[in-house]
Design an enzyme around this catalytic site. Structure first.
Site, PDB file in Angstrom:
ATOM      1  N   GLY A 226     -75.475 -15.912 -33.865  1.00  0.00           N
ATOM      2  CA  GLY A 226     -75.223 -15.264 -32.678  1.00  0.00           C
ATOM      3  C   GLY A 226     -74.305 -16.113 -31.856  1.00  0.00           C
ATOM      4  O   GLY A 226     -74.223 -17.367 -32.256  1.00  0.00           O
ATOM      5  N   CYS A 227     -73.823 -15.747 -30.690  1.00  0.00           N
ATOM      6  CA  CYS A 227     -72.894 -16.563 -29.862  1.00  0.00           C
ATOM      7  C   CYS A 227     -73.834 -17.457 -29.081  1.00  0.00           C
ATOM      8  O   CYS A 227     -73.279 -18.639 -29.118  1.00  0.00           O
ATOM      9  CB  CYS A 227     -72.238 -15.527 -28.812  1.00  0.00           C
ATOM     10  SG  CYS A 227     -73.202 -14.482 -27.984  1.00  0.00           S
ATOM     11  N   TYR A 228     -74.972 -17.311 -28.514  1.00  0.00           N
ATOM     12  CA  TYR A 228     -75.781 -18.349 -27.898  1.00  0.00           C
ATOM     13  C   TYR A 228     -76.364 -19.225 -28.881  1.00  0.00           C
ATOM     14  O   TYR A 228     -76.215 -20.491 -28.625  1.00  0.00           O
ATOM     15  CB  TYR A 228     -77.076 -17.482 -27.226  1.00  0.00           C
ATOM     16  CG  TYR A 228     -76.429 -16.878 -25.904  1.00  0.00           C
ATOM     17  CD1 TYR A 228     -76.107 -17.591 -24.845  1.00  0.00           C
ATOM     18  CD2 TYR A 228     -77.010 -15.397 -25.548  1.00  0.00           C
ATOM     19  CE1 TYR A 228     -76.033 -17.114 -23.424  1.00  0.00           C
ATOM     20  CE2 TYR A 228     -76.798 -14.830 -24.494  1.00  0.00           C
ATOM     21  CZ  TYR A 228     -76.433 -15.480 -23.379  1.00  0.00           C
ATOM     22  OH  TYR A 228     -75.844 -15.035 -22.057  1.00  0.00           O
TER      23      TYR A 228
ATOM     24  N   GLU B 159     -67.963 -22.643 -25.482  1.00  0.00           N
ATOM     25  CA  GLU B 159     -67.526 -22.121 -26.594  1.00  0.00           C
ATOM     26  C   GLU B 159     -66.811 -20.713 -26.160  1.00  0.00           C
ATOM     27  O   GLU B 159     -66.994 -20.033 -25.068  1.00  0.00           O
ATOM     28  CB  GLU B 159     -68.513 -21.936 -27.752  1.00  0.00           C
ATOM     29  CG  GLU B 159     -69.371 -20.926 -27.403  1.00  0.00           C
ATOM     30  CD  GLU B 159     -70.441 -20.338 -28.409  1.00  0.00           C
ATOM     31  OE1 GLU B 159     -70.598 -21.075 -29.376  1.00  0.00           O
ATOM     32  OE2 GLU B 159     -70.958 -19.243 -28.295  1.00  0.00           O
TER      33      GLU B 159
END
EC number: 1.2.1.38
Lengths: 347, 347, 347, 347
Positions: free
Chosen positions: C148-150, C313
């Site tokens: 996932g992004c986090y 990011e």
């Protein structure tokens, strides 16, 4: 590899040139000048360029610009005209992103930019860098005056209408209601473009008169071969990049049967960077974000006699740095789209 | 009617004072100074005040501030301390929105603000204007040093935990991760707060150290009556107004059974401007936009030993001008909420 | 050329995959599915892709995905696990951008995603696509569960600390205060992410618990080889792209002399997409906008015992589509950075 | 105290009505309906109203609206006309913020809103609630159809030109280039108004035709007493509140000597909520944020024959809820500005 120098790389058009040129397959970035930041690595000012650009800013006198093949000026108005002669004499081509070589009439230049023009002979030679209009002249040019951001969108938006042998619209009554993101104001410390001032807000400015009006009028008259009359009202949009021009033109009675959609499509057939969208489209600025594309939609509300032309571009790319690279490609006989095929960033 | 003067009304806290005071039922705006804008109607600089404020800016020496009942300083640090003595001598109360009267230790002040303190005796007298903590002292004060915007949210967020007789959390390891809209940086022409720099972006700043750390530490130690240790990390949010503080505290083993929600509710019972939200809430900064409210939510993720306290305020109101008006109300025996009952603006 | 199919191309990770893959030198886009938009040219939904992507969406059953070399799933959770078996059997590699193949414990998956896992055997085989951690396994994998992004930002931010033979920080008390742009919520019609709700606003959410917590904990424990304890507080930032994670860790007494800056630089030496910035840096999300870079800064405020690690990011690139392309490059033996060298877009 | 009911309080005009009415000195909020949210405290949906509004939503049938003095409809089109007859019969006044009672021609209504009009007799009686134009009729009205947000700005912007005995401009060729914040689209879950879609972006929409065109044409013709021709092009601005209308009109040769600035100032003399700004002004939407003010600037670029009128309003206040309260004040014989003197929120 083409050796490229940039004079004045600390503003938005400068950093955008760096973004585009650093990834250009035929370019070697040779020098980037800034008297104030002499010695500072470019990537220290713009961390987005860490690992991409290893150059440091250098003071102009150290930069050996005369060894470049081409020098871009991403500087305040007045800088390019002070340095162009020496560069041209050394066989270096010049592309100016400021206004020094846009207005052919030095009196008009002086009126709007508040300084006399120091090299009218070079101005006369300079080619106006609107590629879709002046491609052949650009190919042969030694020096380019790049169009302003608003003028690019207005000229490419009106060009198909005006480039016909006879007038199709009332050319004395053109109205351009334009909207720009705040990067168009440059990377200058000013109160009115602070986020706390300009975000969640909308306003017109410069309604009394704006520098881009004489430039656009000159360009449109060159395209039409006739006098035109234009009202230009710029507005500030709370966004970073992008220009949206809403162009109005009253259709002449004798031109009522014109298929304007077809006219636009034909005019821009084969152009890599101008996209005439399908009828009924509403182009968004983000559809060209960070790319050299300009998109146009042709409307005729209610089938009436008013044309509404919608134009979007990224003011820092097609309206500045990208158009500069496009001209460079043409001047050096490269593929016109070399280093310019970035896909727009959405969302 | 209380006669009010404002020194330095061209910044964000100044215009916010004007918004609040112009509609305050017990206030007569008497003077607003700006040397640079002497003679300019306030409403010419801030068109939002057209028809609301008829005053013009005046140079300080013309402003007859000694005839006011109270003078607000919405100025850069250092101005209030230069003028306070004369005003106090004339019987005028002083409320400083800058930092001159916040830090009790002049050495700490000098270290963080880069100037010596010119009136330590007045500093000693000055009351720290955090109404929910120092209400009684404020009522008797002649001069107020108003808390900074971040410190207000951190202190009111931690106060219920620290104000108990014994420690409930590890008071040496407090962490405040705070986020502020850009109006907190003031109405100054700076590159890093331009819309084109700060919007669609997020960053931390001042991680090494920030002026609001010693102020907050001083305030929390006064509340606790014990030494505390705080790490404060501020961040810049692409929005105009609002502070969101996310406060962390490690619960001590002996305090595991505490009902922290109840503790907070009890601590702020009866407060008009502090709202302890129901368990599970996530306060939004817009829920207090343009109002003097501060909202708090108490979380204990997973039922574990880490407390997470969420605090929101409008940095220009409860974090500055509104808190100043609240103190003024207390100092003059008015209803504490007079002129401060604005409903937050949402959306 | 690698034949690539995309299942579910109408969301933000889908359109970002299209942006990246359309310009990838070794990729041939073969199919993109959407049952709902069957037959619609992709560029009609995303005008940014006009002239770039000529494919139309097709219903899954028409898409002949089994003829692809690799298929990306940019779909809601649960879709990839329903189709993976057939694709793998046909020799097609699978890269899932959703959560189906992230959590190794099916009970944890079921708890957080509200559905049973339909193919635990494939889950067991699947490799977690965090390239900087699992490069060798990715190279040999048939199926990838992308982080996932986090979790990407938290794991790469904490990895150098935890990957050492012995604990340097209190690994039971990690705190991750994370902030994300709203594109992280996906391209779904929801009230709370409307511009009129989410702009000029800031809030935390999911403080009680968030799906990315168990995933990150699993990843960090794999890196450390030890149990860890993490508190994760996500916040919503009024911006489109970008994640900023502010990571806290208490330094153990025996590790006080560690040079953490050097530790981070050494750990990521040679990595193309992880940039450890110089001491004192405050990375901005825009410095990685639209690129696959992740930047890290290491702070130790006041020289004390709390480490503050800042990580940025682009959630849609390094946090999703870009990381997927990076894994694809590794899986097919390409240069790891092929098609991923975009210069971040700033401003 | 006037007993006020609100039907449909979960949208932006509803919550704005609540903000205004909760602080109105002559109003008692009696009921607010929402079938879907029956029983939910209003402040649970809108935390900005915690401590301000203690009402809960109630299902319409429980709300006893017939006991109110006036009922506002902040509902989708079609709701008010279904309920108006019963309320009027009970002696309750009705103010509709939707379109049910705006268009006098039921065929036009049906064409643009896709539903037949169910009570043409009440429509005939209804007064168009543009206070500065219809004040006397509003004072006697039982039922008000409030103008749309765009139509308010266009009508008040053009009114001084058209209200003269003879034409001053080419009334067949009016062009209104209007820009609105996204709250104008309402609090509905839709993809195109997500922050990730609409921020950092600008576009036109509805160029082919928009519901506010026939309404505005009807209004302008009523003001002029003559037929007019209008082209209306709306655009979406990445901001929450605010409309900026840029209005164009070609001055007739015989009117070239008109002092248009004076004309506007005279026309709006004594109006509390219309501010004709000094010559050369560029009104900003934030200068009216959260207030009932509308500001106008009159331009004649280059002294030529094209008038450019700039108009700003807050679409949720003067363009909706505030105008509704203004009408209510007139209908009930209150001071017209009662509860409406909010100072605009800037920044």
């Amino acid at each position: 590899m083409i050796k490229v120098g940039i004079v004045g790389g600390t503003g938005y058009t400068g950093v955008e040139l760096l973004r585009l040129l650093a990834a250009h397959p035929n370019v070697e970035l040779t020098a980037i000048t800034s008297r104030k930041e002499d010695g500072m690595p470019v990537a220290d000012m713009f961390p987005s360029l860490r690992g991409v650009v290893s150059l440091a800013f250098s003071a102009p006198e150290k930069a050996r610009l005369t060894e470049c093949d081409v020098v871009f000026f991403a500087t305040p108005h007045g800088v390019a005209m002070a340095q162009a002669r020496e560069l041209l004499a050394a066989g270096v081509k010049v592309i100016d992103l400021a206004a020094d070589f846009r207005l052919k009439d030095t009196a008009v230049f002086e009126k709007w930019y508040g300084m006399p023009h120091s090299c009218p002979d070079i101005l006369e030679e300079a080619v106006y860098g609107l590629a879709e209009v002046n491609r052949d002249a650009i190919a042969k040019a030694r020096i380019i005056g790049l169009p302003g951001c608003y003028p690019t969108s207005m000229q490419l938006g009106y060009a198909p209408l005006l480039a016909q042998g006879k007038a199709l619209v009332n050319e004395a009554m053109l109205i351009a209601d334009c909207k720009s993101g705040v990067s168009g104001a440059g990377r200058k410390a000013e109160v009115h473009t602070l986020l706390a001032e300009a975000s969640d807000n909308f306003k017109a400015y410069g309604v009394k008169g704006h520098r881009h009006l004489p430039e656009t009028t000159q360009g449109l008259e060159a395209i039409a071969g006739r006098r035109i009359g234009l009202t230009f009202v710029p507005h500030l949009v709370p966004m970073i990049r992008g220009i949206h021009s809403t162009l109005y033109a009253h259709i002449l009675p004798e031109a009522r049967d014109t298929d304007f959609q077809a006219l636009y499509e034909k005019h821009y057939e084969g152009e890599r960077f101008v996209d005439v969208m399908p009828p009924g489209s509403h182009p968004e600025t983000r559809s060209v974000r960070a790319s050299n594309k300009l998109r146009i939609a042709v409307h005729r509300p209610g089938g009436g006699d008013l044309l509404v032309i919608l134009v979007v571009e990224d003011n820092l790319v097609k309206g500045a740095a990208g158009q500069g690279v496009q001209c460079m490609n043409i001047m050096f006989g490269l593929e016109e789209s070399a280093g310019l095929m970035h896909v727009p960033v959405l969302p």
